[in-house]
Design an enzyme around this catalytic site. Structure first.
Site, short mmCIF file in Angstrom:
data_model
loop_
_atom_site.label_atom_id
_atom_site.label_comp_id
_atom_site.label_asym_id
_atom_site.label_seq_id
_atom_site.Cartn_x
_atom_site.Cartn_y
_atom_site.Cartn_z
N TYR A 1 65.63 50.01 43.00
CA TYR A 1 66.23 50.59 42.26
C TYR A 1 66.86 49.72 41.14
O TYR A 1 66.16 50.42 40.12
CB TYR A 1 67.74 51.38 42.48
CG TYR A 1 68.49 52.25 41.50
CD1 TYR A 1 67.74 53.69 40.59
CD2 TYR A 1 69.38 51.38 41.12
CE1 TYR A 1 68.39 53.45 39.21
CE2 TYR A 1 69.87 52.20 40.23
CZ TYR A 1 69.50 53.25 39.07
OH TYR A 1 70.23 53.20 37.97
N ASP B 1 67.81 56.25 42.59
CA ASP B 1 68.94 56.00 43.03
C ASP B 1 68.49 57.11 43.61
O ASP B 1 68.24 58.15 44.10
CB ASP B 1 70.08 56.43 42.42
CG ASP B 1 70.63 57.13 40.95
OD1 ASP B 1 69.73 57.97 41.37
OD2 ASP B 1 71.05 56.63 40.69
N GLU C 1 74.34 48.16 36.17
CA GLU C 1 73.78 48.84 37.43
C GLU C 1 73.90 48.15 38.65
O GLU C 1 74.26 48.67 39.58
CB GLU C 1 72.14 48.48 37.22
CG GLU C 1 71.22 49.68 35.73
CD GLU C 1 71.74 51.13 36.29
OE1 GLU C 1 72.17 51.50 37.60
OE2 GLU C 1 71.77 51.52 35.10
#
Ligand code: SF4
Length: 370
Positions: free
Chosen positions: A136, A154, A53
């Site tokens: 996020y 996102d 991520e």
């Protein structure tokens, strides 16, 4: 994002609008059938989700793929990452850009070791308290790796939900972001939070495309989509104007003595902090100014050749670069502090040089001009 909005990605007991009740199941089923096989999805763990991520912030999926497993081979767990040598860390990150993410990742790993005994926390609020972890990413780790019923919102998710709800507010504003985040939070299914969250993102990446017409004819949620029904999906989401990038004209000097090249280590703070660079200066230098700069390092120029101009976009700055290749004699005194002159093989394998200089780095193996 304000604290008020940060909290919005956590669990939300509000009920979703009745018309969207079928949405979670449609997204989850579609995702399970259509998801791309990506390295970080084949084996899921909190550490792999954290690394992927952070890499995926500001870097495309295709660009991240070759770096992911290589990074994990170098730093297989939180402890090894928390102890990372900075040069080795930058080298493992080279090619992904935005190196501050790598520095924050190491800081985050240290905090996990110090505060959570080396175990990535499960709760959204604990995750959010770590360096480099925003709403996020906290939502993604909690939902994708730990199966917590929280939202991970996102840019893809904002686009998809703005279109589904025909929301014509500016998605860059906290109010609209908060509104759409609240909606997603209310829709997260308790039995499949990870597949729902990743499904919304995947739908945005494969079907409800950015900057292009959405592929509504193959979309699993078309029957629920107000943007489609009202014929306005392509005009959504609305985004306010971003500030223009500042232009910075620079001169890059590739200073070589035989097969060795001069590098300089950038300061520990600021843009491209702690990375290696070719000496470079603000402004467009004439050939004479370039040679004067080389002499200031105590090096004697033998030959100078102009290099092609290049440019690089940072988030807020655009570098417009002109370059000179300057061949110099063997240094007869120590290099100034912060400078090294490695052989080409050593330079390419050990020194992390930002992609801003790639136009110059990739020519290092070219034959030297006579
Ligand atoms: Fe996006 Fe079209 Fe699907 Fe609506 S129907 S979510 S606009 S792809």
């Amino acid at each position: 994002m304000s604290d008020r909005n940060r909290d919005r990605s956590g669990e939300n007991p509000d009920r979703p609008p009745a018309c969207l009740a079928p949405l979670p199941a449609l997204i989850v089923d579609w995702y399970r059938e259509n998801r791309r096989r990506l390295p970080w999805r084949e084996t899921v763990s909190p550490y792999r989700t954290l690394i992927s991520e952070i890499m995926l912030q500001q870097t495309r999926v295709e660009a991240v793929k070759p770096y992911f497993e290589r990074f994990l081979a170098t730093f297989p767990d939180i402890v090894s990452l928390s102890d990372a040598d900075d040069d080795l860390l930058n080298k493992a990150w080279e090619g992904l850009g935005y190196y501050s993410r790598a520095r924050n990742l190491k800081k985050c790993a240290r905090e996990i070791v110090d505060r959570f005994g080396g175990v990535i926390p499960q709760s959204y609020s604990d995750l959010l308290s770590l360096s480099g972890i925003g709403p996020y990413t906290a939502g993604a780790i909690a939902a994708f790796a730990y199966g917590q019923p929280v939202a991970a919102v996102d840019g893809n998710v904002l686009r998809v939900t703005a279109r589904i709800t025909a929301d014509s507010g500016d998605v860059l504003t906290p109010t609209v972001k908060g509104r759409l985040t609240d909606l997603v939070s209310s829709l997260v299914p308790k039995d499949a939070p990870g597949d729902f969250g990743q499904g919304l993102i995947e739908l945005g990446a494969l079907v409800c495309l950015p900057n292009r017409p959405p592929k509504c004819d193959v979309c699993p949620v078309r029957a629920l989509c107000r943007g489609y029904a009202e014929g306005i999906a392509e005009r959504l989401p609305v985004r306010g104007k971003k500030t223009e990038r500042k232009l910075d004209r620079r001169t890059v000097l590739v200073i070589r003595s035989g097969t060795r090249t001069l590098l300089h280590k950038r300061p520990a703070r600021g843009l491209l902090a702690g990375l290696w660079e070719f000496p470079n200066f603000s402004g467009g230098f004439s050939e004479k100014e370039a040679l004067d700069a080389v002499r200031a390092y105590g090096l004697e120029p033998l030959r100078v050749v102009s290099l092609d101009p290049s440019r690089h976009l940072f988030t807020h700055i655009e570098w417009q670069m002109t370059g000179y290749l300057v061949l110099v004699g063997e240094p007869d005194r120590p290099l100034p502090d912060g400078f090294v002159m490695p052989e080409t093989d050593d330079l390419l394998s050990r020194y992390a040089i930002p992609s801003a200089f790639s136009a110059y780095t990739r020519r290092l193996r070219d034959p030297l001009p006579r």
